[in-house]
Design an enzyme around this catalytic site. Structure first.
Site, PDB file in Angstrom:
ATOM      1  N   HIS A  75       0.851  -1.190   0.000  1.00  0.00           N
ATOM      2  CA  HIS A  75       0.000   0.000   0.000  1.00  0.00           C
ATOM      3  C   HIS A  75       0.883   1.233   0.000  1.00  0.00           C
ATOM      4  O   HIS A  75       1.820   1.329   0.777  1.00  0.00           O
ATOM      5  CB  HIS A  75      -0.901   0.019   1.247  1.00  0.00           C
ATOM      6  CG  HIS A  75      -2.086  -0.896   1.139  1.00  0.00           C
ATOM      7  ND1 HIS A  75      -3.173  -0.818   1.964  1.00  0.00           N
ATOM      8  CD2 HIS A  75      -2.359  -1.903   0.274  1.00  0.00           C
ATOM      9  CE1 HIS A  75      -4.067  -1.739   1.619  1.00  0.00           C
ATOM     10  NE2 HIS A  75      -3.588  -2.414   0.608  1.00  0.00           N
ATOM     11  N   TYR A 204      -9.173   5.936   7.174  1.00  0.00           N
ATOM     12  CA  TYR A 204      -9.308   6.375   8.567  1.00  0.00           C
ATOM     13  C   TYR A 204     -10.310   7.523   8.568  1.00  0.00           C
ATOM     14  O   TYR A 204     -10.041   8.565   7.972  1.00  0.00           O
ATOM     15  CB  TYR A 204      -7.964   6.853   9.121  1.00  0.00           C
ATOM     16  CG  TYR A 204      -6.982   5.729   9.404  1.00  0.00           C
ATOM     17  CD1 TYR A 204      -6.256   5.132   8.390  1.00  0.00           C
ATOM     18  CD2 TYR A 204      -6.798   5.271  10.717  1.00  0.00           C
ATOM     19  CE1 TYR A 204      -5.360   4.093   8.658  1.00  0.00           C
ATOM     20  CE2 TYR A 204      -5.901   4.234  10.991  1.00  0.00           C
ATOM     21  CZ  TYR A 204      -5.189   3.658   9.954  1.00  0.00           C
ATOM     22  OH  TYR A 204      -4.314   2.645  10.223  1.00  0.00           O
ATOM     23  N   PRO A 297      -4.603   0.510  18.963  1.00  0.00           N
ATOM     24  CA  PRO A 297      -4.392  -0.046  17.613  1.00  0.00           C
ATOM     25  C   PRO A 297      -4.438   0.970  16.474  1.00  0.00           C
ATOM     26  O   PRO A 297      -4.177   0.611  15.325  1.00  0.00           O
ATOM     27  CB  PRO A 297      -5.547  -1.049  17.467  1.00  0.00           C
ATOM     28  CG  PRO A 297      -6.609  -0.562  18.393  1.00  0.00           C
ATOM     29  CD  PRO A 297      -5.908   0.109  19.522  1.00  0.00           C
ATOM     30  N   LYS A 301       0.767  -0.201  15.282  1.00  0.00           N
ATOM     31  CA  LYS A 301       2.186  -0.286  15.650  1.00  0.00           C
ATOM     32  C   LYS A 301       2.542  -1.499  16.515  1.00  0.00           C
ATOM     33  O   LYS A 301       3.723  -1.796  16.698  1.00  0.00           O
ATOM     34  CB  LYS A 301       2.608   0.983  16.409  1.00  0.00           C
ATOM     35  CG  LYS A 301       2.693   2.201  15.544  1.00  0.00           C
ATOM     36  CD  LYS A 301       3.825   2.076  14.549  1.00  0.00           C
ATOM     37  CE  LYS A 301       3.830   3.182  13.530  1.00  0.00           C
ATOM     38  NZ  LYS A 301       4.434   2.825  12.260  1.00  0.00           N
ATOM     39  N   TYR A 387       3.898   6.579  10.278  1.00  0.00           N
ATOM     40  CA  TYR A 387       3.054   5.443   9.905  1.00  0.00           C
ATOM     41  C   TYR A 387       3.882   4.410   9.137  1.00  0.00           C
ATOM     42  O   TYR A 387       3.820   3.205   9.439  1.00  0.00           O
ATOM     43  CB  TYR A 387       1.860   5.926   9.056  1.00  0.00           C
ATOM     44  CG  TYR A 387       0.748   4.908   8.936  1.00  0.00           C
ATOM     45  CD1 TYR A 387       0.914   3.724   8.221  1.00  0.00           C
ATOM     46  CD2 TYR A 387      -0.488   5.120   9.543  1.00  0.00           C
ATOM     47  CE1 TYR A 387      -0.099   2.792   8.111  1.00  0.00           C
ATOM     48  CE2 TYR A 387      -1.511   4.185   9.448  1.00  0.00           C
ATOM     49  CZ  TYR A 387      -1.304   3.028   8.726  1.00  0.00           C
ATOM     50  OH  TYR A 387      -2.313   2.105   8.637  1.00  0.00           O
TER      51      TYR A 387
END
Ligand code: APR
Ligand code: PHB
Length: 394
Positions: A75, A204, A297, A301, A387
């Protein structure tokens, strides 16, 4: 009592314990893994699905990359959205690396198979795991094996990879350890459903009703989450109520986009917590993964941090045991904690930015942060860097 000798006694056969065992075996260091649950239980646990690129590299460099490459998905980034807005953040363009979607339960299977292939000893279904003499150079672990026999495992070092409820943490004297903790006033309701994802990369979503996340496991299985209150009774959430809430939160103001629905085959409420215990070492006991730290979550990570810990711990144990050189072992806790705190900060930031509260001031700040994150390259780069993850060892 039967006695077993090994170089490293590893408590816990989660991703931290099994990856450590594998990295040690790559350098010819012997270990025995001791796990409270059955292997079937450990392998069927539902877990998150994002691997940082440095973790993919680590797996690749250690002969564990084949299925990740074949069955995982690269991704480039994520979508960040709020009502009427959806923005793609392209991590590859921003920081030169993306992430990999690969179910952590698949990685658990890969690690179990690698251990089988190496022919090393593992005890599943044990009880009464107790650590002894960790402040000497001959520590041991005792337990009752699945057949009811008492076993003493004698080692040169003990790796506490036994998650947040394991006994390793407690083996560090209370006066020598510190705990840092943050509780959040919400939880996630997570589902797995047999339906193709309605998106190519993760979404998100901030929404006045609460946060929602659209993730996936494959072309035919979707993984989705809803922010819910802490004491949520799952029985109050029918499949229809879940899909309706997901459609509202993920679909808000997204013209022409619709959430596909399908049969839900797993449903659970996941707790939320930030937790760090320091130091991660006491004498010959080294703590790694969830045993030392838990992150909420939201930034995916947990496993990535566990992998980064053991990537530092393996060479430290090898030098200590093979060469009697304690330098890396002495540096382990401090080095690992630098990354732990960065990920703890990032997970806290993602969580507090995206989860709604009933405080209007907080909501306005959240919307402002989201707008800044997509409008400013500096802000989006900061998100992307955390991220996608730092190189291991940083
Ligand atoms: N004796 C032996 N094993 C134990 C004991 C005990 N007394 N107590 C706990 N364990 C085992 C658990 O049953 C579990 O299988 O230790 C293991 C710890 O594994 P995880 O909880 O998966 O922790 P870790 O390996 O650090 O994984 C880190 O991966 O999937 C993510 O959410 C997970 O964030 C976590 C991350
Ligand atoms: C998941 O796929 O389960 C997942 C992905 C991203 C997260 C959390 C969980 O931030």
């Amino acid at each position: 009592m039967g006695t077993v000798q090994t170089e490293v006694a590893i408590i816990g056969a989660g991703p931290a314990g099994l990856l450590l065992a594998h990295l040690l075996a790559q350098d010819g260091v012997d270990s025995v893994v001791v796990e409270r649950r059955s292997r079937a239980y450990v392998e069927s646990r539902v877990r998150a699905g994002i691997l940082e690129s440095s973790v993919v590299e680590l797996l690749d460099n250690n002969g564990l990359g084949a299925r990740v490459a074949e069955e995982g998905q690269a991704h480039r980034g994520i979508y960040l959205q709020w009502p009427g807005q959806r923005h793609h953040l392209d991590f590859v363009e921003l920081v030169g690396r993306g992430v990999h979607l690969y179910g952590q339960s698949e990685l658990q299977l890969d690690l179990g198979r690698a251990r089988d292939a190496g022919g090393q000893v593992s005890f599943y279904g044990v009880s009464g795991t107790t650590l002894h003499d960790v402040d000497t150079d001959r520590p041991s672990v005792t337990f009752t094996d699945a057949d009811g026999a008492l076993v003493r495992l004698e080692a040169r070092a003990v790796a506490g990879c036994d998650g947040k409820h394991g006994p390793s943490r407690q083996a560090i004297p209370e006066a020598s350890r510190s705990v840092f903790e943050r509780l959040y006033p919400f939880a996630w309701l997570g589902i797995l459903a047999t339906v193709p994802p309605s998106t190519d990369e993760l979404i998100y979503a901030w929404h006045p009703d609460g946060f929602a996340l659209h993730s996936m496991r494959s072309d035919s299985v979707s993984r989705l989450y809803l922010q819910v209150p802490v004491a949520t009774d799952i029985a109050a959430w029918s499949d229809e109520r879940i899909w309706d809430a997901l459609s509202t939160r993920l679909g808000a103001g997204q013209t022409g986009w619709e959430l596909k629905r399908g049969p839900i085959f797993d449903k659970a409420v996941l707790p939320f917590q930030s937790f760090v215990m320091t130091p991660m070492r006491h004498g010959r006991l080294f703590i790694a993964g969830d045993a030392a730290h838990t992150v909420p979550p939201t930034g995916a990570k947990g496993l990535n941090l566990a992998a980064a810990d053991v990537a530092l711990l393996a060479p430290a144990l090898i030098s200590l045991i093979r060469e009697g050189d304690a330098r890396l072992a002495d540096a382990y806790s401090e080095t690992a904690l630098r990354r732990v705190w960065r990920s703890t900060y990032f997970s806290w930031w993602m969580t507090t930015t995206l989860h709604t509260t009933d405080d209007p001031f907080t909501s306005e700040l959240q919307r402002t942060v989201l707008e800044m994150t997509v409008a400013s390259r500096a802000h989006s780069t900061a998100l992307a860097e955390s991220y996608a993850g730092l190189p291991i060892g940083v």
